[in-house]
Design a protein around this motif. Structure first.
Motif, PDB file in Angstrom:
ATOM      1  N   UNK A 442       0.960  -1.250  -0.066  1.00  0.00           N
ATOM      2  CA  UNK A 442      -0.135   0.054  -0.041  1.00  0.00           C
ATOM      3  C   UNK A 442       0.869   1.315  -0.082  1.00  0.00           C
ATOM      4  N   UNK A 443       0.260   2.320  -0.525  1.00  0.00           N
ATOM      5  CA  UNK A 443       1.163   3.490  -0.522  1.00  0.00           C
ATOM      6  C   UNK A 443       1.650   4.068   0.968  1.00  0.00           C
ATOM      7  N   UNK A 444       0.496   3.825   1.937  1.00  0.00           N
ATOM      8  CA  UNK A 444       1.067   4.053   3.499  1.00  0.00           C
ATOM      9  C   UNK A 444      -0.152   3.154   4.260  1.00  0.00           C
ATOM     10  N   UNK A 445       0.152   3.421   5.640  1.00  0.00           N
ATOM     11  CA  UNK A 445      -0.461   2.554   6.375  1.00  0.00           C
ATOM     12  C   UNK A 445      -2.217   2.818   6.639  1.00  0.00           C
ATOM     13  N   UNK A 446      -2.408   4.052   6.180  1.00  0.00           N
ATOM     14  CA  UNK A 446      -3.862   4.317   6.369  1.00  0.00           C
ATOM     15  C   UNK A 446      -4.684   3.548   5.169  1.00  0.00           C
ATOM     16  N   UNK A 447      -3.917   3.420   4.048  1.00  0.00           N
ATOM     17  CA  UNK A 447      -4.567   2.781   2.946  1.00  0.00           C
ATOM     18  C   UNK A 447      -4.816   1.462   3.127  1.00  0.00           C
ATOM     19  N   UNK A 448      -4.089   0.927   3.788  1.00  0.00           N
ATOM     20  CA  UNK A 448      -4.019  -0.457   4.235  1.00  0.00           C
ATOM     21  C   UNK A 448      -5.276  -0.844   5.046  1.00  0.00           C
ATOM     22  N   UNK A 449      -6.024   0.135   5.452  1.00  0.00           N
ATOM     23  CA  UNK A 449      -7.189  -0.036   6.337  1.00  0.00           C
ATOM     24  C   UNK A 449      -8.665   0.091   5.356  1.00  0.00           C
ATOM     25  N   UNK A 450      -8.306   0.758   4.311  1.00  0.00           N
ATOM     26  CA  UNK A 450      -9.691   1.174   3.568  1.00  0.00           C
ATOM     27  C   UNK A 450      -9.425   1.070   2.024  1.00  0.00           C
ATOM     28  N   UNK A 451      -8.403   0.754   1.427  1.00  0.00           N
ATOM     29  CA  UNK A 451      -8.539   0.644  -0.096  1.00  0.00           C
ATOM     30  C   UNK A 451      -7.611  -0.694  -0.333  1.00  0.00           C
ATOM     31  N   UNK A 452      -7.888  -1.115  -1.721  1.00  0.00           N
ATOM     32  CA  UNK A 452      -7.184  -2.062  -2.205  1.00  0.00           C
ATOM     33  C   UNK A 452      -5.796  -1.998  -2.314  1.00  0.00           C
ATOM     34  N   UNK A 453      -5.155  -2.973  -2.251  1.00  0.00           N
ATOM     35  CA  UNK A 453      -3.503  -2.889  -2.066  1.00  0.00           C
ATOM     36  C   UNK A 453      -3.157  -2.601  -3.608  1.00  0.00           C
ATOM     37  N   UNK A 454      -2.092  -1.809  -3.797  1.00  0.00           N
ATOM     38  CA  UNK A 454      -1.327  -1.416  -5.222  1.00  0.00           C
ATOM     39  C   UNK A 454      -0.781  -2.520  -5.720  1.00  0.00           C
ATOM     40  N   UNK A 455      -0.330  -3.310  -4.894  1.00  0.00           N
ATOM     41  CA  UNK A 455       0.497  -4.627  -5.694  1.00  0.00           C
ATOM     42  C   UNK A 455      -0.023  -5.808  -4.512  1.00  0.00           C
ATOM     43  N   UNK A 456       0.017  -6.944  -4.954  1.00  0.00           N
ATOM     44  CA  UNK A 456      -0.277  -8.157  -4.334  1.00  0.00           C
ATOM     45  C   UNK A 456       0.628  -9.266  -4.938  1.00  0.00           C
ATOM     46  N   UNK A 457       1.204 -10.042  -3.988  1.00  0.00           N
ATOM     47  CA  UNK A 457       2.051 -10.857  -4.680  1.00  0.00           C
ATOM     48  C   UNK A 457       1.958 -12.343  -3.703  1.00  0.00           C
TER      49      UNK A 457
END
Length: 715
Positions: A442-457
């Motif tokens: 995620x771009x930042x910690x806040x995004x990890x709680x509300x948006x889909x990840x930018x990259x998943x592996x």
């Protein structure tokens, strides 16, 4: 005039012990066992029970005594040898010492190794094998480029001669009329005749010149004695098995100069691949592979899956494994950083100079997992059971304390890079979270709680390579992942950590994920501690008083030539500084730490072969590891594609064109091997699959039949 039946004829048999040739009148329907009984003089008190018939021209033992001469193809122009099955073999151990051992030349090489390891008190003999000693010129060209030499008569010291198998045959010797001018069919011999020869590295000239007995060797274990030349033998005046094992559990600090000079140092990946040409065929006897009495073979660990490495009962095994690891580092068979090389040197120095030896049976705390080595099948079963439990009971996303199946997570800011050609793009900072074998960025910690990840592996089945340089403060992890977590073309991902604490946590998580295991696995914390311990040992201890005379230390005994050139006249001082980190360890702990660090090297456990894929003109590398095979770039060693054994359906060899085909779930892979015979590759793959099927059950017996079924190439 005496009338002789038309179906009887004269058979020449040479009795090697008596240096006497005997001519017998035989019939084609006579059994091999009956022929041997007629050879034995009942008035001669000699014990002939260890003798059997050897057919030099066909290069086979006539070991199936119930077969008739006709069934074996023996005719009037044949010459057989009546000779002992047990002969003296000069064995070079992993610590480079030589041992004259009484070995059965008539059984399959695998069985001979099992019996030899039993004499040497080495458990799990299936991990070892015998190989022919190589010389520098063997690394200069591929096996496929070695000319096929004609069979020529070889004279033994007692005046007898036999046909030497084609230049260093270590597998299938052709049985054909055009090859040696003899008629007859193969009948029902142990092996079907194979088209074409299986050649290997030529036997060195010095390997044959010592065939005459240089000493009387007792077949029974006794006190270990070593000569000036580095050869060892048994002292028949002593019957102390304990002394024998104790000497195998420790080795001289350095071998003699002549033995050291014979060590090979491969200079490229191509030469490293050519090191694997010398392995014997486990499914044929030693005699069938061109080895004669007093020839030299090397006993080495072949399969890098060390099951149940236990300090209480494996002191001999640990010492010999440590010695093989040591020489692979000193001979530059594996690449090491400067810090890693100094750590290895420090541990080796501690082994050589530690005066207190841990008594046999004492427990040690080495930080290395020695109880057993889990195989991939068990990892996948455990992972599947945990996933099923989570599916049935439901995952815990809300922190409900009643849900005991909650899988822990890792989350932190790390740097990410997907390397691409022709780009200058550097690392980019992301907020990483790891859960359920998946890495989410995620771009930042806040995004990890509300948006889909930018990259998943998906990390399941990934390749994990450490990229650490302590002097530069570099703590990176190189991941090779495929789109569906196990198949397809690999894509490379680099993850960079800020410090060693962060690196240890994420590296441990990635290593477990590669085996299909989550952070809930009980070994996670010990894996983190193990990584931190190795990093700590690589840190130089500045300002520590070293009470050792530098003039007594030879850097060449502890460091590879490449590192010595780099450190120049500071090499000894750096070794002594590194030694300060490990000076509290005893000798056995030091060996275990060395093995642990060796197993953590990026290139550990990958056996290389030069191959050509079907339809391709370019040579490539094939890497064979304990759970996968890898298509690799010949010049850089970069992994192009990975196939895991758990997706393999079958593997076969076409002996006519020397080509191997492996069937996977989604494709077939066809290639020819140029640096060794395809039988060697076949045996590595089958052998590793056999290793993965071993059980922790203490009552488990070695299933030799299954081993040959997986590695023999005929079923």
């Amino acid at each position: 005039m005496i009338h002789v039946g038309e179906n009887s004829w004269n058979l020449r048999i040479f009795i090697t012990d008596l240096a006497l040739e005997k001519t017998m009148r035989v019939r084609g329907d006579q059994h091999i066992g009956g022929i041997m009984l007629q050879l034995v003089d009942p008035e001669n008190p000699k014990d002939w029970s260890d003798h059997a018939l050897w057919w030099p021209a066909r290069n086979v033992w006539l070991s199936r005594t119930k077969l008739t001469l006709d069934q074996c193809g023996v005719q009037a122009d044949s010459l057989l040898h009546f000779t002992p099955m047990h002969k003296i073999l000069r064995v070079q151990l992993p610590d480079l010492r030589y041992l004259d051992s009484r070995v059965d030349y008539s059984v399959k090489t695998f069985s001979a190794v099992v019996n030899l390891c039993k004499q040497l008190d080495i458990r799990y003999p299936e991990e070892l094998s015998l190989c022919k000693p190589l010389e520098a010129e063997h690394l200069k060209r591929n096996f496929a480029q070695v000319p096929h030499q004609k069979r020529v008569p070889i004279a033994e010291p007692d005046g007898t001669t036999y046909l030497q198998p084609a230049a260093d045959t270590n597998s299938f010797v052709p049985i054909s009329t055009s090859f040696h001018g003899e008629g007859g069919s193969t009948g029902s011999l142990d092996k079907p005749s194979a088209p074409g020869s299986f050649f290997c590295a030529p036997l060195s000239p010095h390997n044959h010149r010592a065939r005459s007995p240089v000493r009387t060797v007792s077949p029974f274990p006794g006190t270990w004695k070593q000569s000036q030349l580095g050869y060892a033998t048994y002292d028949s005046s002593s019957s102390s098995l304990g002394d024998f094992q104790e000497n195998l559990a420790s080795s001289p600090p350095t071998p003699c100069a002549d033995v050291r000079a014979l060590q090979l140092r491969p200079k490229s990946l191509v030469e490293k691949a050519r090191l694997n040409v010398g392995w014997l065929d486990s499914s044929l006897s030693i005699m069938e592979q061109g080895i004669r009495e007093y020839d030299t073979l090397c006993l080495r660990f072949k399969y890098f899956t060390f099951f149940d490495l236990n300090p209480k009962c494996d002191q001999v095994r640990i010492n010999q494994l440590y010695e093989q690891a040591k020489w692979s580092v000193l001979n530059e068979e594996l690449d090491c950083t400067e810090e890693e090389s100094l750590m290895f040197a420090a541990l080796q120095f501690q082994v050589n100079h530690h005066v207190d030896h841990t008594p046999q049976g004492a427990a040690v705390d080495s930080g290395i997992e020695t109880s057993s080595q889990e195989n991939d099948n068990e990892d996948e079963i455990d992972s599947a059971l945990k996933e099923l439990q989570i599916t049935l009971e439901g995952p815990d996303y809300g922190g409900d304390s009643r849900n005991i199946t909650r899988i822990p997570e890792l989350s932190d800011y790390l740097r990410y890079l997907k390397p691409q050609r022709f780009t200058l793009r550097g690392y980019k900072r992301y907020y990483f979270t790891y859960r359920d074998l998946h890495l989410h960025l995620f771009k930042n910690a806040e995004d990890s709680r509300r948006v889909a990840p930018a990259i998943s592996i998906n990390l399941k089945g990934c390749e994990v390579t450490p990229d650490v340089n302590l002097s530069q403060g570099k703590y990176a992890i190189r991941l090779e992942v495929s789109p569906d977590g196990g198949h397809g073309i690999n894509s490379e991902v680099w993850v960079r950590c800020e410090n060693e604490q962060q690196y240890a946590k994420w590296m441990a998580a990635c290593r477990l994920a590669a085996k299909g295991r989550s952070l809930a696995d009980s070994s996670y914390e010990s894996e983190v501690d193990s990584i931190l311990s190795l990093l700590q040992m690589q840190r130089p201890a500045h300002g520590v008083h070293v009470n050792i005379d530098p003039r007594s230390v030879e850097a060449v005994d502890y460091l590879s030539p490449k590192i010595i050139r780099k450190l120049s006249n500071k090499a000894v001082q750096r070794i002594l500084e590194a030694h300060a980190n490990v000076r509290e360890l005893n000798a056995l702990d030091s060996k275990l730490k060395y093995i642990q660090a060796w197993r953590s090297l990026p290139d550990f456990g990958v056996s290389l072969f030069i191959i050509k894929f079907d339809g391709h003109r370019k040579e490539e590398l094939l890497g064979v590891a304990h759970n996968r095979i890898m298509r690799m770039d010949l010049s850089s060693g970069d992994h192009i594609k990975t196939w895991r054994y758990n997706t393999m359906k079958a593997w076969n060899v076409n002996w006519n064109i020397k080509c191997m085909m492996i069937q996977f779930e989604d494709e077939n892979v066809v290639f020819s091997c140029h640096s060794a015979d395809c039988k060697v590759v076949h045996e590595f793959i089958g052998g590793y699959i056999f290793m993965s099927m071993r059980s922790k059950d203490t009552n488990q017996t070695l299933n030799e039949e299954l081993f040959h079924k997986l590695t023999g190439g005929w079923s």
